[in-house]
Scaffold this active site. Structure first.
Site, PDB file in Angstrom:
ATOM      1  N   TYR A 225       0.832  -1.204   0.000  1.00  0.00           N
ATOM      2  CA  TYR A 225       0.000   0.000   0.000  1.00  0.00           C
ATOM      3  C   TYR A 225       0.862   1.247   0.000  1.00  0.00           C
ATOM      4  O   TYR A 225       2.082   1.181   0.221  1.00  0.00           O
ATOM      5  CB  TYR A 225      -0.948   0.010   1.210  1.00  0.00           C
TER       6      TYR A 225
ATOM      7  N   ARG B 198       7.935   3.998  -4.911  1.00  0.00           N
ATOM      8  CA  ARG B 198       8.079   3.035  -3.804  1.00  0.00           C
ATOM      9  C   ARG B 198       7.069   1.897  -3.954  1.00  0.00           C
ATOM     10  O   ARG B 198       7.379   0.745  -3.644  1.00  0.00           O
ATOM     11  CB  ARG B 198       7.914   3.735  -2.454  1.00  0.00           C
TER      12      ARG B 198
ATOM     13  N   ARG C  11      -7.932 -20.527  -1.763  1.00  0.00           N
ATOM     14  CA  ARG C  11      -6.924 -20.362  -0.713  1.00  0.00           C
ATOM     15  C   ARG C  11      -5.829 -21.415  -0.801  1.00  0.00           C
ATOM     16  O   ARG C  11      -6.091 -22.619  -0.687  1.00  0.00           O
ATOM     17  CB  ARG C  11      -7.580 -20.405   0.667  1.00  0.00           C
TER      18      ARG C  11
ATOM     19  N   HIS D  56      -1.323 -21.207   0.022  1.00  0.00           N
ATOM     20  CA  HIS D  56      -0.252 -20.260   0.353  1.00  0.00           C
ATOM     21  C   HIS D  56       0.552 -19.833  -0.871  1.00  0.00           C
ATOM     22  O   HIS D  56       0.889 -18.668  -1.019  1.00  0.00           O
ATOM     23  CB  HIS D  56       0.698 -20.859   1.394  1.00  0.00           C
TER      24      HIS D  56
ATOM     25  N   GLU E 223      12.307   2.408  14.126  1.00  0.00           N
ATOM     26  CA  GLU E 223      11.356   3.419  13.639  1.00  0.00           C
ATOM     27  C   GLU E 223      10.081   3.301  14.443  1.00  0.00           C
ATOM     28  O   GLU E 223       9.954   2.426  15.306  1.00  0.00           O
ATOM     29  CB  GLU E 223      11.076   3.212  12.151  1.00  0.00           C
TER      30      GLU E 223
HETATM   31  N1  PMP Z   1       7.639   3.638   8.888  1.00  0.00           N
HETATM   32  C1  PMP Z   1       6.508   2.914   8.904  1.00  0.00           C
HETATM   33  C2  PMP Z   1       6.523   1.572   9.559  1.00  0.00           C
HETATM   34  C3  PMP Z   1       5.333   3.415   8.298  1.00  0.00           C
HETATM   35  O1  PMP Z   1       4.207   2.673   8.301  1.00  0.00           O
HETATM   36  C4  PMP Z   1       5.362   4.707   7.708  1.00  0.00           C
HETATM   37  C5  PMP Z   1       4.130   5.317   7.110  1.00  0.00           C
HETATM   38  N2  PMP Z   1       3.488   4.545   6.195  1.00  0.00           N
HETATM   39  C6  PMP Z   1       6.561   5.422   7.722  1.00  0.00           C
HETATM   40  C7  PMP Z   1       7.684   4.857   8.310  1.00  0.00           C
HETATM   41  C8  PMP Z   1       6.654   6.780   7.077  1.00  0.00           C
HETATM   42  O2  PMP Z   1       6.572   6.674   5.681  1.00  0.00           O
HETATM   43  P1  PMP Z   1       6.072   7.885   4.796  1.00  0.00           P
HETATM   44  O3  PMP Z   1       6.884   9.071   5.171  1.00  0.00           O
HETATM   45  O4  PMP Z   1       6.311   7.455   3.398  1.00  0.00           O
HETATM   46  O5  PMP Z   1       4.615   8.060   5.100  1.00  0.00           O
END
Ligand code: PMP
Length: 290
Positions: A33, A52, A100, A102, A182
């Protein structure tokens, strides 16, 4: 006005928008997504988000279901039909609907495509940014391909829920070495006492956020100093400032980590300035919605 979603070639009322029970997104989280900000009726950083998306699809061997031109047209049509001037557009592609099993279905199965858009007032983010947000820290328990923007987000969902239960907006994942990777849906940053801006390199340990990429350019453009290296929770607690970035939050100051104040406990000046400057560095599409 009722909301409209795009589902596999059709624009349908949001309340009726659905995919088949054997969609592999639903069965296996087998999909990817993107989320783009819509600002002043324009899509922010569309090119980078679609680049991306292509990468995520190719890493998972899912066929790209549309040309760049038709992807852009679908995004615009959903934004236009929902009259979104400020908010978010969501685009999801899964490996499609198949009995279904895998293993991948055959090449005759087309990927599924869903696009939705929603309005979010600009003031909501600005209001949050003027107060700053709290984050908690949690062990990073995700798989090692978090560089792919997959809809498989269960650890992220559980982490965000824990943050909310703790009265925080975000959870920062921490690896086995005590280093922050993150946030559950954002990239993580700190500013050292001497003004260096630190964020983890976008290797396989994090998602290469589009907002992160633009903020890196903004840091250079503003003559600030960037250090791409991992930082520990201990270093973050001693930092002058901290902030998070994502398309949905832009640059959002962090004022507490695990209930301990960062800096003076108020949004930092570097984070606030980067937030204010962000859209002068981001790419804006032509006007989509008035
Ligand atoms: N890290 C994660 C795990 C995310 O889900 C997101 C947002 N989708 C980001 C970083 C930030 O990405 P972006 O700046 O492209 O929204």
């Amino acid at each position: 006005m009722s909301r409209i979603a795009y589902v596999n070639g059709r624009y349908v009322p949001h309340t009726d928008a659905s995919v088949h029970v054997e969609d592999r997104g639903y069965q296996f989280a087998d999909g990817v997504y993107e989320v783009c900000e819509i600002r002043d009726g324009r899509i922010v950083d569309e090119r980078r988000h679609l680049d991306r998306l292509d990468r995520s699809l190719s890493e998972l061997s899912i066929r790209t279901p549309f040309s760049r031109r038709s992807a852009g047209m679908i995004l615009r049509e959903v934004i236009r039909r929902n009259r979104v001037r400020s908010g978010l557009v969501y685009l999801q592609v899964t490996r499609g609907v198949a009995r279904r099993d895998h293993a991948f279905p055959g090449p005759e199965v087309p990927p599924s495509v869903v696009v939705t858009a929603k309005s979010v007032p600009v003031e909501r983010g600005d209001h949050a940014a003027s107060a700053g947000v709290k984050v908690i820290t949690l062990p990073d328990n995700r798989w090692d391909r978090v560089d792919i923007k997959s809809v498989s987000l269960l650890p992220n969902v559980l982490a965000k829920q824990k943050a909310h239960e703790a009265g925080a907006k975000e959870a920062w994942f921490v690896d086995d070495a005590g280093l922050v990777t993150e946030g559950s849906s954002t990239n993580a940053w700190i500013v050292t006492k001497d003004g260096r801006i630190v964020t983890r390199p976008a290797d396989h340990g994090i998602l290469r956020g589009i907002t992160r990429t633009v903020v890196v350019e903004a840091i250079e453009g503003e003559g600030l100093t960037l250090e791409e290296r991992p930082f520990s929770v201990a270093e973050a607690l001693e930092a002058k400032e901290a902030f998070i970035t994502a398309a949905s939050t832009i640059v959002m100051p962090v004022v507490a980590i695990d209930d301990r104040p960062i800096g003076n406990g108020h949004p930092g000046t570097i984070a606030s300035n980067l937030r204010a400057k962000f859209h002068t560095y981001a790419e804006q599409s032509e006007l989509v919605a008035n």
